[in-house]
Design a protein around this motif. Structure first.
Motif, PDB file in Angstrom:
ATOM      1  N   UNK A  81       0.799  -1.261   0.011  1.00 17.64           N
ATOM      2  CA  UNK A  81       0.059  -0.120  -0.012  1.00 17.64           C
ATOM      3  C   UNK A  81       0.858   1.470   0.082  1.00 17.64           C
ATOM      4  N   UNK A  82       0.565   2.168  -0.857  1.00 23.16           N
ATOM      5  CA  UNK A  82       1.357   3.221  -1.127  1.00 23.16           C
ATOM      6  C   UNK A  82       0.379   4.480  -0.876  1.00 23.16           C
ATOM      7  N   UNK A  83       0.874   5.539   0.116  1.00 25.63           N
ATOM      8  CA  UNK A  83       0.003   6.737   0.388  1.00 25.63           C
ATOM      9  C   UNK A  83      -0.159   7.876  -0.658  1.00 25.63           C
ATOM     10  N   UNK A  84       1.177   7.737  -1.400  1.00 25.13           N
ATOM     11  CA  UNK A  84       1.672   8.775  -2.422  1.00 25.13           C
ATOM     12  C   UNK A  84       2.549   8.346  -3.409  1.00 25.13           C
ATOM     13  N   UNK A  85       2.845   9.124  -4.419  1.00 22.73           N
ATOM     14  CA  UNK A  85       3.731   8.848  -5.490  1.00 22.73           C
ATOM     15  C   UNK A  85       5.195   8.418  -5.004  1.00 22.73           C
ATOM     16  N   UNK A  86       5.509   9.215  -3.986  1.00 27.67           N
ATOM     17  CA  UNK A  86       6.826   8.865  -3.192  1.00 27.67           C
ATOM     18  C   UNK A  86       7.075   7.251  -2.692  1.00 27.67           C
ATOM     19  N   UNK A  87       6.041   7.114  -2.056  1.00 30.35           N
ATOM     20  CA  UNK A  87       5.935   5.755  -1.143  1.00 30.35           C
ATOM     21  C   UNK A  87       6.038   4.778  -2.405  1.00 30.35           C
ATOM     22  N   UNK A  88       5.082   4.939  -3.598  1.00 27.50           N
ATOM     23  CA  UNK A  88       4.914   3.967  -4.478  1.00 27.50           C
ATOM     24  C   UNK A  88       6.402   3.729  -5.066  1.00 27.50           C
ATOM     25  N   UNK A  89       7.185   4.804  -5.628  1.00 30.29           N
ATOM     26  CA  UNK A  89       8.275   4.704  -6.310  1.00 30.29           C
ATOM     27  C   UNK A  89       9.388   4.004  -5.266  1.00 30.29           C
ATOM     28  N   UNK A  90       9.486   4.183  -3.702  1.00 31.04           N
ATOM     29  CA  UNK A  90      10.239   3.789  -3.131  1.00 31.04           C
ATOM     30  C   UNK A  90      10.065   1.953  -2.743  1.00 31.04           C
ATOM     31  N   UNK A  91       8.707   1.740  -2.800  1.00 35.32           N
ATOM     32  CA  UNK A  91       8.354   0.521  -2.782  1.00 35.32           C
ATOM     33  C   UNK A  91       8.708  -0.371  -4.042  1.00 35.32           C
ATOM     34  N   UNK A  92       8.721   0.187  -5.109  1.00 38.13           N
ATOM     35  CA  UNK A  92       9.076  -0.572  -6.382  1.00 38.13           C
ATOM     36  C   UNK A  92      10.863  -0.867  -6.463  1.00 38.13           C
ATOM     37  N   UNK A  93      11.222   0.398  -5.952  1.00 40.90           N
ATOM     38  CA  UNK A  93      12.929   0.354  -5.899  1.00 40.90           C
ATOM     39  C   UNK A  93      13.237  -0.705  -4.931  1.00 40.90           C
ATOM     40  N   UNK A 111      -0.271   5.293 -14.150  1.00 40.98           N
ATOM     41  CA  UNK A 111       0.041   5.571 -12.616  1.00 40.98           C
ATOM     42  C   UNK A 111       1.671   5.803 -12.521  1.00 40.98           C
ATOM     43  N   UNK A 112       2.417   5.204 -12.997  1.00 36.47           N
ATOM     44  CA  UNK A 112       3.774   5.284 -13.134  1.00 36.47           C
ATOM     45  C   UNK A 112       4.068   6.756 -13.735  1.00 36.47           C
ATOM     46  N   UNK A 113       3.498   7.282 -14.743  1.00 33.80           N
ATOM     47  CA  UNK A 113       3.608   8.390 -15.218  1.00 33.80           C
ATOM     48  C   UNK A 113       3.285   9.493 -14.013  1.00 33.80           C
ATOM     49  N   UNK A 114       2.297   9.108 -13.665  1.00 31.79           N
ATOM     50  CA  UNK A 114       1.708  10.407 -12.476  1.00 31.79           C
ATOM     51  C   UNK A 114       2.643  10.484 -11.377  1.00 31.79           C
ATOM     52  N   UNK A 115       3.446   8.978 -10.873  1.00 35.44           N
ATOM     53  CA  UNK A 115       4.291   9.186  -9.676  1.00 35.44           C
ATOM     54  C   UNK A 115       5.512   9.460 -10.291  1.00 35.44           C
ATOM     55  N   UNK A 143      10.526  12.825 -23.847  1.00 40.60           N
ATOM     56  CA  UNK A 143       9.301  13.635 -23.783  1.00 40.60           C
ATOM     57  C   UNK A 143       8.400  12.488 -22.906  1.00 40.60           C
ATOM     58  N   UNK A 144       7.209  13.307 -22.325  1.00 37.75           N
ATOM     59  CA  UNK A 144       6.243  12.507 -21.594  1.00 37.75           C
ATOM     60  C   UNK A 144       5.258  12.300 -22.836  1.00 37.75           C
ATOM     61  N   UNK A 145       4.367  11.287 -22.286  1.00 31.42           N
ATOM     62  CA  UNK A 145       3.130  10.976 -23.338  1.00 31.42           C
ATOM     63  C   UNK A 145       2.482  12.146 -23.473  1.00 31.42           C
ATOM     64  N   UNK A 146       1.606  12.240 -24.790  1.00 30.57           N
ATOM     65  CA  UNK A 146       0.813  13.451 -24.739  1.00 30.57           C
ATOM     66  C   UNK A 146      -0.648  12.828 -24.690  1.00 30.57           C
ATOM     67  N   UNK A 147      -0.779  11.626 -24.661  1.00 30.34           N
ATOM     68  CA  UNK A 147      -2.257  10.838 -24.795  1.00 30.34           C
ATOM     69  C   UNK A 147      -2.112   9.612 -23.991  1.00 30.34           C
ATOM     70  N   UNK A 148      -3.188   9.294 -23.186  1.00 37.05           N
ATOM     71  CA  UNK A 148      -3.043   7.989 -22.387  1.00 37.05           C
ATOM     72  C   UNK A 148      -3.179   6.590 -22.919  1.00 37.05           C
ATOM     73  N   UNK A 149      -3.807   6.683 -24.162  1.00 37.10           N
ATOM     74  CA  UNK A 149      -4.018   5.513 -24.937  1.00 37.10           C
ATOM     75  C   UNK A 149      -2.919   5.657 -26.216  1.00 37.10           C
ATOM     76  N   UNK A 150      -2.760   6.697 -26.919  1.00 33.86           N
ATOM     77  CA  UNK A 150      -1.920   6.846 -27.940  1.00 33.86           C
ATOM     78  C   UNK A 150      -0.731   7.795 -27.577  1.00 33.86           C
ATOM     79  N   UNK A 151       0.234   7.336 -27.082  1.00 31.06           N
ATOM     80  CA  UNK A 151       1.225   8.360 -26.430  1.00 31.06           C
ATOM     81  C   UNK A 151       1.797   9.162 -27.005  1.00 31.06           C
TER      82      UNK A 151
END
Length: 455
Positions: A81-93, A111-115, A143-151
């Motif tokens: 369980x991750x409260x925020x993006x930082x915790x999400x990233x640290x768990x995966x690392x 979600x990983x783009x969001x975090x 570059x970041x993706x410009x679209x969530x289905x067609x990046x």
């Protein structure tokens, strides 16, 4: 400093030919959606079913998330369980570090783009290769993706050809899609075979079974997950649905809304790790609880990330995804982003005509344009708009509140547009940019209505 939406859109609009192409391409996808949904007589019933299932889930999230964790754990999946993006990233690392590796293959996950996972892992010395073709293209271009289905929808074949020439050594000037796709396939095949850890997103998680479903058209999620020793799934907690029988509703809604397909090419079900494999799922909040507690905006958590609202939005189509300066662009992103940071994303709810087309195509009936309007009210009241915009809004409120003032202003405006057009058609009038001023009407609708012949 990040440009606001209007400034970034102005940059995008400098290339008029590309803007027109971008607009037409996305409208083509929207048209495919229309053809697909009109073939199903029960489409509106499906939308209503999806909407009601999601409403039920949002009102019972604790129970369903607890049930999912219990079933997934029984299946041999490690739940985090991750409260925020930082915790999400640290768990995966921490998972990657515990495996003693420094390379990972990843399929598309907003979600990983969001975090901002890729940047985080890069700083930690972990190489991440995005295996979705569009994501890989924009990753090469930094570059970041410009679209969530067609990046990479903002790029033409010539752009991709030049990118592949620089990074993959393809022939200079090559634009044939089959040739470029084969080059990407050969490039990624070695990645799939040599990465011990693979990450996927989650489209739907089923509380009843403790399993989850990943929908792709390229099969890259399957290649990564099935060949890796460790499978990590990253999931926003709103992706939960109650039972397996509900999955059919959302699979029928998702692909038709996103790309006009009857169903995604691969709808992959993961319930437990295969023998010898480890499977982790990271369930993330990152502001979702706050959004859930806002009655006017909680419905945005029903989103299944189909991007139908992107494809139909006249503002998105002509301003480009990067003008939204957030992981989730378009109309739905303009609702979600202020929840994370009002001050930084205060411009986004105003990047809309409020035409309602986004709400009309949403497969789970999110009242998108109404939420955009409500966000505007909240942002103005909390002082998160510029003084110029605030003065303009208050001035218009005064005009619209007084019928007499409104009629006088209308007459004055028509007079100036006709006799002194330079007073209106100038650089101070941002509305006039990219537009041709319409012919000035001789009279207002009210004037015409009062003098009409009703005999």
């Amino acid at each position: 400093m990040t440009k606001d939406h209007s400034a970034a859109a102005a940059e995008f609009n400098k290339d008029e030919a590309r803007v027109n192409w971008h607009d037409e391409t996305l409208w083509f996808v929207r048209s495919k959606r229309d053809k697909a949904v009109f073939q199903i007589p029960e489409w509106e019933q499906l939308r209503e079913a999806g909407s009601q299932i999601k409403n039920h889930v949002l009102s019972n999230l604790h129970d369903y998330l607890t049930e999912f964790e219990k079933k997934a754990t029984e299946n041999g999946i490690t739940v985090h369980w991750a409260a925020d993006g930082k915790e999400h990233n640290e768990i995966i690392y921490s998972i990657i570090k515990n495996e003693g590796v420094n390379r990972m293959v990843k399929s598309k996950s907003m979600l990983t783009e969001e975090c901002h996972l890729n940047d985080f892992l890069k700083e930690k010395g972990v190489e991440v290769i995005d295996s979705d073709l569009g994501e890989r293209i924009v990753q090469m271009r930094e570059e970041p993706p410009s679209h969530i289905v067609l990046p990479a929808i903002h790029l033409k074949k010539s752009d991709v050809g030049e990118t592949f020439h620089q990074h993959l050594g393809t022939e200079k000037g090559a634009t044939d899609p089959q040739y470029l796709t084969e080059a990407a396939r050969q490039h990624l095949r070695d990645t799939f075979l040599t990465r011990k850890v693979a990450l996927t997103g989650v489209n739907f998680a089923i509380a009843e079974t403790g399993g989850f479903v990943v929908c792709t058209n390229e099969g890259n999620a399957d290649m990564g997950a099935h060949l890796a020793d460790v499978h990590i799934a990253a999931m926003g907690f709103e992706k939960i649905i109650p039972k397996a029988e509900h999955l059919g509703v959302f699979l029928r809604l998702l692909a038709r809304s996103a790309t006009g397909q009857p169903i995604t090419t691969f709808s992959s079900h993961f319930h437990k790790p295969r023998e010898g494999q480890k499977m982790h799922i990271v369930i993330v909040d990152n502001g979702r609880t706050t959004q859930l507690g806002r009655p006017d905006f909680r419905n945005s958590l029903k989103c299944i990330r189909c991007a139908a609202c992107f494809n139909t939005c006249p503002v998105y189509r002509r301003s480009g995804g990067h003008s939204y300066h957030t992981a989730i662009a378009g109309p739905i992103g303009s609702i979600l982003a202020p929840n994370l940071d009002m001050a930084q994303n205060a411009d986004l709810p105003f990047a809309s005509t409020l035409c309602g087309s986004c709400s009309n195509v949403c497969p789970v009936k999110i009242d998108i344009h109404e939420q955009l309007y409500k966000w505007r009210q909240v942002l103005v009241q909390d002082g998160h708009v510029s003084s110029i915009k605030s003065i303009g809004i208050k001035s218009m409120a005064s005009v619209l509140n007084s019928p007499k003032f409104y009629r006088t202003a209308g007459k004055l405006g028509r007079f100036l547009m006709k006799t002194a057009p330079f007073m209106v058609n100038n650089n101070l009038n941002v509305w006039y940019n990219q537009r041709e001023m319409p012919e000035v009407p001789k009279e207002s609708f009210r004037e015409w209505y009062l003098r009409r012949d009703v005999s």
